[in-house]
Write a protein that holds these residues in place. Structure first.
Motif, PDB file in Angstrom:
ATOM      1  N   TYR A  75     -92.353 -33.792 130.972  1.00 62.02           N
ATOM      2  CA  TYR A  75     -93.455 -34.600 131.621  1.00 62.02           C
ATOM      3  C   TYR A  75     -93.422 -34.626 133.085  1.00 62.02           C
ATOM      4  O   TYR A  75     -94.758 -34.562 133.626  1.00 62.02           O
ATOM      5  CB  TYR A  75     -93.581 -36.043 130.883  1.00 62.02           C
ATOM      6  N   ASN A  79     -97.025 -33.022 135.067  1.00 62.19           N
ATOM      7  CA  ASN A  79     -97.576 -33.824 135.892  1.00 62.19           C
ATOM      8  C   ASN A  79     -97.406 -33.272 137.317  1.00 62.19           C
ATOM      9  O   ASN A  79     -97.886 -34.104 138.136  1.00 62.19           O
ATOM     10  CB  ASN A  79     -97.346 -35.186 135.706  1.00 62.19           C
ATOM     11  N   TYR A  89     -93.431 -43.760 141.309  1.00 60.01           N
ATOM     12  CA  TYR A  89     -94.364 -44.221 140.179  1.00 60.01           C
ATOM     13  C   TYR A  89     -93.593 -45.247 139.440  1.00 60.01           C
ATOM     14  O   TYR A  89     -94.227 -46.350 139.070  1.00 60.01           O
ATOM     15  CB  TYR A  89     -94.868 -43.207 139.536  1.00 60.01           C
ATOM     16  N   ASP A 119     -96.600 -45.004 131.234  1.00 56.19           N
ATOM     17  CA  ASP A 119     -97.639 -45.161 132.129  1.00 56.19           C
ATOM     18  C   ASP A 119     -97.673 -44.133 133.372  1.00 56.19           C
ATOM     19  O   ASP A 119     -98.878 -43.866 133.799  1.00 56.19           O
ATOM     20  CB  ASP A 119     -97.489 -46.688 132.810  1.00 56.19           C
ATOM     21  N   GLU A 122     -99.258 -41.185 131.978  1.00 59.04           N
ATOM     22  CA  GLU A 122    -100.471 -41.521 131.242  1.00 59.04           C
ATOM     23  C   GLU A 122    -100.609 -41.261 129.919  1.00 59.04           C
ATOM     24  O   GLU A 122    -101.266 -40.487 129.157  1.00 59.04           O
ATOM     25  CB  GLU A 122    -101.577 -40.839 132.040  1.00 59.04           C
ATOM     26  N   SER A 124     -98.478 -42.313 125.778  1.00 55.63           N
ATOM     27  CA  SER A 124     -97.747 -43.533 124.978  1.00 55.63           C
ATOM     28  C   SER A 124     -96.377 -43.351 125.073  1.00 55.63           C
ATOM     29  O   SER A 124     -95.751 -42.147 125.174  1.00 55.63           O
ATOM     30  CB  SER A 124     -98.357 -43.553 123.660  1.00 55.63           C
TER      31      SER A 124
END
Length: 134
Positions: A75, A79, A89, A119, A122, A124
């Motif tokens: 991820y 991203n 972040y 989060d 973005e 779950s």
């Protein structure tokens, strides 16, 4: 560059009917703004960058599937983040985030820590734990 000589080559921008704002000189030699649909060298560089990003995403996905790294690595690549950005972040030290790249450590993370990652990406927590292996 003179306003009349601003490149109008086909680029990735033209697919979405987007134009880039550039500075150029007018007939009097004064700086002014103009729109450009693209410039071939820039298009090639952008295309190469996107190809490299897609290769890194595919590599990260494969590493997750074979159990070398946790889904956080995948991820992070999707991203377009690096370790410094991701740690910023989620509000954790880089060494701690890097530790979470290990599948054994990732499996033991609490829901509150997983929520920080979810989060940031973005998604779950369920998506974070179970990446799609299409």
């Amino acid at each position: 560059m003179e306003k009349e000589k601003v490149p109008q080559d086909k680029s990735n921008l033209t697919k979405n009917n987007v134009k880039e704002l550039l500075y150029a000189t007018d007939a009097d030699g004064n700086y002014t703004t103009t729109l450009s649909t693209g410039w071939e060298p820039k298009t090639i560089a952008l295309s190469n960058s996107i190809d490299e990003i897609n290769e890194r995403i595919a590599e990260a996905k494969m590493q997750v599937e074979i159990g070398e790294v946790s889904p956080i690595c995948y991820y992070m690549e999707v991203n377009k983040m690096d370790l410094t950005i991701l740690s910023s972040y989620v509000g954790m030290w880089k060494w701690r985030v890097k530790r979470h790249f290990k599948p054994t450590v990732f499996a033991k993370l609490s829901d509150s820590i997983l929520k920080k990652y979810a989060d940031a990406f973005e998604i779950s927590i369920a998506e974070l734990k179970n990446i799609k292996t299409e």
